[in-house]
Design an enzyme around this catalytic site. Structure first.
Site, PDB file in Angstrom:
ATOM      1  N   LYS A  69       0.848  -1.195   0.000  1.00 53.63           N
ATOM      2  CA  LYS A  69       0.000   0.000   0.000  1.00 53.63           C
ATOM      3  C   LYS A  69       0.879   1.239   0.000  1.00 53.63           C
ATOM      4  O   LYS A  69       1.872   1.312   0.734  1.00 53.63           O
ATOM      5  CB  LYS A  69      -0.935   0.032   1.213  1.00 53.63           C
ATOM      6  CG  LYS A  69      -1.860   1.257   1.194  1.00 53.63           C
ATOM      7  CD  LYS A  69      -2.928   1.186   2.275  1.00 53.63           C
ATOM      8  CE  LYS A  69      -2.380   1.508   3.634  1.00 53.63           C
ATOM      9  NZ  LYS A  69      -3.453   1.605   4.642  1.00 53.63           N
ATOM     10  N   ARG A 112     -10.374  -1.314   6.614  1.00 50.64           N
ATOM     11  CA  ARG A 112      -9.580  -2.274   7.397  1.00 50.64           C
ATOM     12  C   ARG A 112      -9.227  -1.739   8.784  1.00 50.64           C
ATOM     13  O   ARG A 112      -9.096  -2.489   9.739  1.00 50.64           O
ATOM     14  CB  ARG A 112      -8.361  -2.733   6.624  1.00 50.64           C
ATOM     15  CG  ARG A 112      -7.302  -1.690   6.250  1.00 50.64           C
ATOM     16  CD  ARG A 112      -6.398  -1.315   7.404  1.00 50.64           C
ATOM     17  NE  ARG A 112      -5.075  -0.947   6.997  1.00 50.64           N
ATOM     18  CZ  ARG A 112      -4.292  -0.156   7.700  1.00 50.64           C
ATOM     19  NH1 ARG A 112      -4.721   0.419   8.833  1.00 50.64           N
ATOM     20  NH2 ARG A 112      -3.071   0.094   7.293  1.00 50.64           N
ATOM     21  N   GLY A 227      -6.036   6.758  15.757  1.00 47.08           N
ATOM     22  CA  GLY A 227      -5.729   7.968  15.005  1.00 47.08           C
ATOM     23  C   GLY A 227      -4.252   8.312  14.971  1.00 47.08           C
ATOM     24  O   GLY A 227      -3.704   8.652  13.932  1.00 47.08           O
TER      25      GLY A 227
END
Length: 330
Positions: A69, A112, A227
């Site tokens: 990715k 995900r 986060g």
């Protein structure tokens, strides 16, 4: 060579949250049992634009899945009405090394990441958890709520965001989703209001400072902290990190990147030995999860490429069977 290009909408069609949660569980199990080769992701800072580019490869040997990715995080994008996170995932045939698909990684990342918290909530939250606090009303906050509602019978949600208009728009959208998401969703006027009655907390911000007070967290609460993914970001108060039972997606990655753990370790409040388990160890049964209904459990995730590759492989398989995606010759 044929390459299948798969869009966000097509991912939505073939990757329901419940199935994605199970795929992510098994990916974590492979990671923790030594059946995955995952270098710590390469971070490339783009200082003039306050951004970061991340390169995340993985090979899951048990399922024979390979991919990478490429994701960027540019917080200033929000001011221009474009996503903060943008990404592509490339699926590579593990037997031949030939790329087989390219797909939208922006939604897949949110999917995900939500699924990881769904897996953690399923394994670690109290079974009678009914209330949720969401910090951050962005894309991640949406899939977090969807995933948590998939594994617990949630009845009420508080949402806190520094921009109340954003929080209001979030509520309007999530109330329309239907399914397992309840309509009792309200904007919290303060972090205290969001947390004080919450059984589950999901923190999805890029804050450099804790987003709620430790004193507001009740015994038995489960926290998903997803986060912060750099050493200088910290959503969770030191006092909670030092008090909670700590679970992570990857020990190596979290000690390299997670400010929520690195900062209190630097202060001498925790050590590496305080991580109770990786989530994959709980999935496989080699480590225990929640011991009782009074413990505070904290799942800290910085994101791992095994999630992206496993979910992308699932998407590619389903899309190929349904004839979705555009095939191009390269």
């Amino acid at each position: 060579m044929n390459l299948r290009i798969i869009s966000r909408d097509e991912i939505c069609r073939v990757a329901p949250m419940a199935q994605t949660i199970e795929i992510v569980k098994q990916a974590f199990a492979q990671l923790s049992s030594g059946h995955a080769d995952v270098p710590v992701r390469t971070q490339l800072g783009i200082a003039p634009h306050n951004g970061v580019a991340l390169f995340m490869p993985a090979y899951l040997s048990k399922s024979d899945q390979l991919g990478i990715k490429v994701v960027s995080v540019f917080p200033r994008n929000a001011a221009h009405g474009i996503p903060t996170i943008n990404a592509l995932v490339i699926v590579v045939d593990a037997q031949t090394g030939r790329p087989s698909a390219v797909m939208d990684g922006t939604y897949l990342t949110a999917l995900r990441t939500g699924a990881a918290s769904g897996a953690a909530t399923d394994l670690l939250a109290c079974h009678d958890a009914r209330t949720v606090a969401i910090f951050g009303a962005g894309v991640q906050g949406r899939t977090q709520l969807e995933a948590v509602c998939e594994v617990r019978a949630i009845e009420k949600i508080w949402v806190f965001d520094i921009d109340q208009a954003t929080a209001g728009a979030y509520i309007d959208e999530m109330q329309m989703r239907g399914g397992r998401i309840p309509t009792d969703i309200v904007v919290a006027s303060s972090p205290t209001e969001a947390v004080r009655d919450a059984d589950i907390i999901c923190a999805t911000t890029t804050s450099r400072n804790p987003v709620f007070a430790a004193s507001d967290v009740r015994p038995g609460t489960h926290i998903n902290a997803v986060g912060g993914f750099t050493p200088n970001t910290q959503e969770i108060p030191d006092a909670i990190v030092s008090r909670a039972l700590l679970f992570v997606d990857s020990r190596e990655a979290c000690w390299a990147e997670a400010g929520d753990l690195i900062i209190p370790r630097t202060k001498g409040l925790i050590s590496e030995a305080d991580i109770r388990a990786e989530l994959g160890e709980v999935v496989s049964g080699t480590k225990r999860g929640r011991p009782d209904d009074q413990a505070i459990t904290l799942f800290k995730s910085v994101g791992n490429a095994v999630q992206d590759v496993a979910v992308a492989a699932m998407v590619l398989d389903a899309a190929a069977k349904l004839g979705l995606g555009a095939e191009v010759e390269v």
